[in-house]
Design a protein around this motif. Structure first.
Motif, PDB file in Angstrom:
ATOM      1  N   TYR A 183      47.227  42.384  43.553  1.00  0.00           N
ATOM      2  CA  TYR A 183      48.405  42.961  42.917  1.00  0.00           C
ATOM      3  C   TYR A 183      48.587  44.429  43.276  1.00  0.00           C
ATOM      4  O   TYR A 183      49.708  44.906  43.418  1.00  0.00           O
ATOM      5  CB  TYR A 183      48.345  42.783  41.400  1.00  0.00           C
ATOM      6  N   LYS A 221      39.548  29.104  33.707  1.00  0.00           N
ATOM      7  CA  LYS A 221      40.881  29.316  34.250  1.00  0.00           C
ATOM      8  C   LYS A 221      40.905  30.642  34.979  1.00  0.00           C
ATOM      9  O   LYS A 221      40.522  31.666  34.440  1.00  0.00           O
ATOM     10  CB  LYS A 221      41.924  29.298  33.135  1.00  0.00           C
ATOM     11  N   GLU A 222      41.356  30.588  36.205  1.00  0.00           N
ATOM     12  CA  GLU A 222      41.359  31.788  37.029  1.00  0.00           C
ATOM     13  C   GLU A 222      42.684  31.893  37.766  1.00  0.00           C
ATOM     14  O   GLU A 222      43.217  30.902  38.249  1.00  0.00           O
ATOM     15  CB  GLU A 222      40.210  31.704  38.028  1.00  0.00           C
ATOM     16  N   PHE A 223      43.210  33.105  37.834  1.00  0.00           N
ATOM     17  CA  PHE A 223      44.445  33.338  38.562  1.00  0.00           C
ATOM     18  C   PHE A 223      44.189  33.261  40.060  1.00  0.00           C
ATOM     19  O   PHE A 223      43.078  33.505  40.533  1.00  0.00           O
ATOM     20  CB  PHE A 223      45.030  34.712  38.226  1.00  0.00           C
ATOM     21  N   ILE A 224      45.223  32.943  40.796  1.00  0.00           N
ATOM     22  CA  ILE A 224      45.092  32.888  42.250  1.00  0.00           C
ATOM     23  C   ILE A 224      44.856  34.289  42.803  1.00  0.00           C
ATOM     24  O   ILE A 224      44.018  34.499  43.660  1.00  0.00           O
ATOM     25  CB  ILE A 224      46.348  32.268  42.883  1.00  0.00           C
ATOM     26  N   GLN A 266      43.991  38.421  42.248  1.00  0.00           N
ATOM     27  CA  GLN A 266      43.214  39.326  41.411  1.00  0.00           C
ATOM     28  C   GLN A 266      43.864  40.706  41.420  1.00  0.00           C
ATOM     29  O   GLN A 266      44.891  40.920  42.049  1.00  0.00           O
ATOM     30  CB  GLN A 266      41.768  39.401  41.920  1.00  0.00           C
ATOM     31  N   LYS A 267      43.226  41.647  40.752  1.00  0.00           N
ATOM     32  CA  LYS A 267      43.765  43.005  40.623  1.00  0.00           C
ATOM     33  C   LYS A 267      43.977  43.659  41.988  1.00  0.00           C
ATOM     34  O   LYS A 267      44.980  44.334  42.214  1.00  0.00           O
ATOM     35  CB  LYS A 267      42.820  43.848  39.774  1.00  0.00           C
TER      36      LYS A 267
END
Length: 89
Positions: free
Chosen positions: A25, A16-19, A21-22
């Protein structure tokens, strides 16, 4: 035909990976800061007496600087959304 061992999981769970990244953001927060600063600089310039017109509303800060900061912030937001953090460039 080999028997499957039920104690071992051969089926791997998809990672599972967020769309975003750091890095995305970070740019988003920078863009929000620019937009917020622009709106803060736009404020003020009013008067307590409604019968008196205050020329301070037409100064450089409110007419040129603040809207420019808001537009720069929106540009940074678009860049943050389109940024591919996996690209090694």
């Amino acid at each position: 035909m080999a028997k499957r061992n039920p104690s071992k999981k051969t089926d791997q769970q998809p990672k599972k990976e967020f769309i975003f990244q750091k890095k995305n953001y970070t740019f988003m927060f920078i863009g929000i800061a620019f937009i917020a600063l622009g709106f803060i600089l736009m404020g003020g310039g009013g008067t307590d007496d409604p019968n008196v017109f205050n020329e301070e509303i037409y100064n450089f800060r409110r007419i040129r600087l603040a809207p420019t900061l808001v537009l720069i912030g929106l540009g940074i937001e678009v860049y943050a959304i389109l940024l591919n953090p996996h690209n090694k460039d």
